[in-house]
Enzyme design. Structure first.
Site, PDB file in Angstrom:
ATOM      1  N   LEU A  31       0.837  -1.229  -0.058  1.00 32.44           N
ATOM      2  CA  LEU A  31       0.136   0.038  -0.151  1.00 32.44           C
ATOM      3  C   LEU A  31       0.910   1.103   0.072  1.00 32.44           C
ATOM      4  O   LEU A  31       0.277   2.473   0.025  1.00 32.44           O
ATOM      5  CB  LEU A  31      -0.942  -0.094   1.259  1.00 32.44           C
ATOM      6  CG  LEU A  31      -1.950  -1.203   1.315  1.00 32.44           C
ATOM      7  CD1 LEU A  31      -3.049  -1.106   2.067  1.00 32.44           C
ATOM      8  CD2 LEU A  31      -2.870  -1.489   0.012  1.00 32.44           C
TER       9      LEU A  31
ATOM     10  N   ASN B  26       7.564  -3.198   2.715  1.00 30.36           N
ATOM     11  CA  ASN B  26       8.612  -2.482   1.823  1.00 30.36           C
ATOM     12  C   ASN B  26       8.322  -1.078   1.436  1.00 30.36           C
ATOM     13  O   ASN B  26       8.517  -0.679   0.299  1.00 30.36           O
ATOM     14  CB  ASN B  26       8.966  -3.333   0.575  1.00 30.36           C
ATOM     15  CG  ASN B  26       7.952  -3.548  -0.301  1.00 30.36           C
ATOM     16  OD1 ASN B  26       6.622  -3.447   0.067  1.00 30.36           O
ATOM     17  ND2 ASN B  26       8.058  -3.853  -1.774  1.00 30.36           N
TER      18      ASN B  26
ATOM     19  N   HIS C 149      10.338 -14.246   0.402  1.00 26.19           N
ATOM     20  CA  HIS C 149      10.275 -13.654  -0.980  1.00 26.19           C
ATOM     21  C   HIS C 149      11.471 -14.530  -1.551  1.00 26.19           C
ATOM     22  O   HIS C 149      12.620 -14.211  -1.354  1.00 26.19           O
ATOM     23  CB  HIS C 149      10.702 -12.327  -1.095  1.00 26.19           C
ATOM     24  CG  HIS C 149      10.659 -11.971  -2.582  1.00 26.19           C
ATOM     25  ND1 HIS C 149       9.716 -10.964  -3.299  1.00 26.19           N
ATOM     26  CD2 HIS C 149      11.529 -12.342  -3.439  1.00 26.19           C
ATOM     27  CE1 HIS C 149      10.158 -10.768  -4.369  1.00 26.19           C
ATOM     28  NE2 HIS C 149      11.167 -11.748  -4.636  1.00 26.19           N
TER      29      HIS C 149
ATOM     30  N   ASP D 173      -0.482  -9.893  -4.115  1.00 28.08           N
ATOM     31  CA  ASP D 173       0.833  -9.343  -4.278  1.00 28.08           C
ATOM     32  C   ASP D 173       0.224  -7.923  -5.071  1.00 28.08           C
ATOM     33  O   ASP D 173       1.063  -7.527  -6.041  1.00 28.08           O
ATOM     34  CB  ASP D 173       1.739  -9.889  -5.125  1.00 28.08           C
ATOM     35  CG  ASP D 173       3.243  -9.424  -4.935  1.00 28.08           C
ATOM     36  OD1 ASP D 173       3.418  -8.363  -3.984  1.00 28.08           O
ATOM     37  OD2 ASP D 173       4.234  -9.961  -5.452  1.00 28.08           O
TER      38      ASP D 173
ATOM     39  N   HIS E 237       2.164   0.791  -9.018  1.00 25.80           N
ATOM     40  CA  HIS E 237       3.094   1.563  -9.607  1.00 25.80           C
ATOM     41  C   HIS E 237       2.581   2.877 -10.343  1.00 25.80           C
ATOM     42  O   HIS E 237       1.639   2.973 -11.030  1.00 25.80           O
ATOM     43  CB  HIS E 237       4.225   0.742 -10.568  1.00 25.80           C
ATOM     44  CG  HIS E 237       5.189  -0.305  -9.654  1.00 25.80           C
ATOM     45  ND1 HIS E 237       6.077   0.089  -8.948  1.00 25.80           N
ATOM     46  CD2 HIS E 237       5.043  -1.653  -9.728  1.00 25.80           C
ATOM     47  CE1 HIS E 237       6.409  -0.875  -8.239  1.00 25.80           C
ATOM     48  NE2 HIS E 237       5.734  -2.052  -9.077  1.00 25.80           N
TER      49      HIS E 237
END
Ligand code: DOR
Ligand code: ZN
Length: 433
Positions: free
Chosen positions: A67, A98, A183, A309, A313
């Site tokens: 988010l 992240n 990951h 996931d 962007h």
């Protein structure tokens, strides 16, 4: 008791109770207070909602979304991400750490909780960083992150290359009973790779990410989980070899679970054609045989859950050279519809199975109060119209990220209402904040 709501005439699909049949639901104070084949209540304080020809399911639970707050509001905000989730029947999400800076301390979790509270939409849970700054060097303070509300730990986007550190992390987290979400891509094998090392990468001259970049990483973490008794969850499985490893691990009693994304289930490397940056993500889209293995993985339960996931962007980060484009797919919008269209309607999996792997099991896995509509449960509900048709239009996304490889696809089946704690938060695409 506050106002009561009676949902009448729908079919309830709730694998947590093994129900796929007509049920009326009575909601009060945010909870399901009664459930029966037919409820007749004629009292002024009961609002009756007629849901004939609709299907009621527990709201979807997405354990893997990005988010982008704090730090990257141009890509997504917590409010817009949660709006997309609610608009598409997803009532609980877990956000990955992240961000900029990474969610690696108490205050960051508090900040995210505050933003979610302000948004007043669905439930947001935070995954804390496994290592400080997600740099793969030093453990974060897990006890304090858990205190703030972290539900699991991950350096998603990065693999923790240091095996000794990972060994210690697994051991340390055992008593906390929290999942280590890994990951799994060995960074030296990924290198500067941007696409699966198949036909398309070679004819297009793109640097490859081989399957073994993933399987080698999965193998190490699986063996570390076995050696330490740690709880391992593999994020976004992309290839057949990983499914085999997970099967082996489960057969050998290792505490392992795994997720797959809609794009890995529905697309292959073919989508790269024309240097399509929308089909660029990590791990990359692979071959048809891998895709079939992933489908088999969800049918057999080797892969436990679906998670999107969701990786929004900025347009300019995708509208550029393939090599330079960002990795990721904006997925919360239309995910449920795509899965209904491509998996449920053609009979690849049943609606019960979809609800199980995208609501019941994810909630159980993470220990969240969701994924069930049994009496007494929180009234987080999605109402589906399985016959509604639409065409995916990224310009209409609720998410700030318009980066999708599914633009223009026709879908059949969509959420038409979403309730969170008994409150109507979406109706026919309109979201109420
Ligand atoms: O494609 C991806 N995008 N994979 C990841 O693991 C991270 C994500 C992102 O944060 O954009
Ligand atoms: Zn991710």
């Amino acid at each position: 008791m506050g106002k009561r709501i009676l949902l009448k005439g729908a079919i309830l699909v709730d694998p947590s109770q093994e129900i796929n049949d007509y049920r009326d639901l009575l909601i009060a104070d945010g909870k399901i207070i009664d459930i029966a084949p037919s409820l007749e209540i004629y009292e002024d304080d009961v609002e009756v909602i007629d849901l004939e020809e609709k299907v009621i399911i527990p709201g979807m639970v997405d354990l893997h979304v990005h988010l982008r707050e704090p730090g990257e509001r141009a890509r997504e905000t917590i409010e817009d991400g949660l709006t997309a989730a609610i608009a598409w029947g997803i009532t609980s999400v877990c956000c990955m750490p992240n961000t900029l800076p990474a969610v690696d301390n108490y205050m960051m979790v508090e900040y995210i909780k505050g933003k979610a509270h302000q948004a007043n939409l669905g439930h947001l849970y935070t995954v804390g960083a496994l290592t400080k700054g997600r740099a793969g060097q030093e453990m974060t303070d897990y006890a304090s992150l858990i205190d703030a509300g972290a539900v699991a730990f991950s350096d998603d986007g990065n693999y923790v290359d240091n095996g000794l550190l990972m060994w210690n992390i697994f051991k340390y987290l055992v008593p906390f009973r929290k999942l280590v979400v890994s990951h799994c891509e060995d960074s030296s094998l990924v290198g500067k790779g941007v696409a699966h090392d198949g036909y398309y990468a070679s004819v297009m001259g793109l640097k490859e990410i081989p399957r073994v970049a993933e399987t080698v990483a999965v193998a190490r973490d699986t063996l570390l989980a076995q050696a330490t008794g740690g709880n391992l969850h593999i994020a976004h499985v992309s290839c057949a070899g990983t499914v085999e490893w997970i099967r082996w691990a489960k057969e050998n009693g290792i505490k392992i679970t795994a997720e797959v994304t809609p794009h890995h289930l529905l697309l292959t490397e073919e989508c790269l054609e024309g240097f399509n940056t929308m089909a660029k993500m990590r791990p990359p889209l692979r071959s048809e045989s891998d895709r079939q293995a992933l489908l088999e993985g969800i049918r057999t339960g080797v892969i436990d859950i679906i998670a999107t996931d969701h990786a929004p962007h900025k347009w300019e980060d995708k509208d550029c050279l393939f090599e330079e484009a960002a990795f990721g797919v904006s997925s919360l919008d239309y995910a449920v519809s795509l899965l209904l269209t491509e998996l449920v309607h053609p009979g690849i999996i049943s609606l019960d199975e979809l609800v199980n792997i995208y609501s019941c099991k994810p909630a159980a896995l993470m220990g969240l109060p969701a994924g069930t509509l049994c009496k007494g449960a929180v009234a987080d509900i999605a109402v589906l119209d399985l016959h509604a048709v639409d065409t995916i239009d990224s310009n209409k996304f609720y998410s700030r990220g318009r980066n999708t490889p599914f633009d223009g696809r026709h879908i059949k089946g969509k959420p038409v209402m979403t309730f969170v704690e008994g409150e109507l938060k979406m109706k026919d695409g309109k979201v109420f904040k």
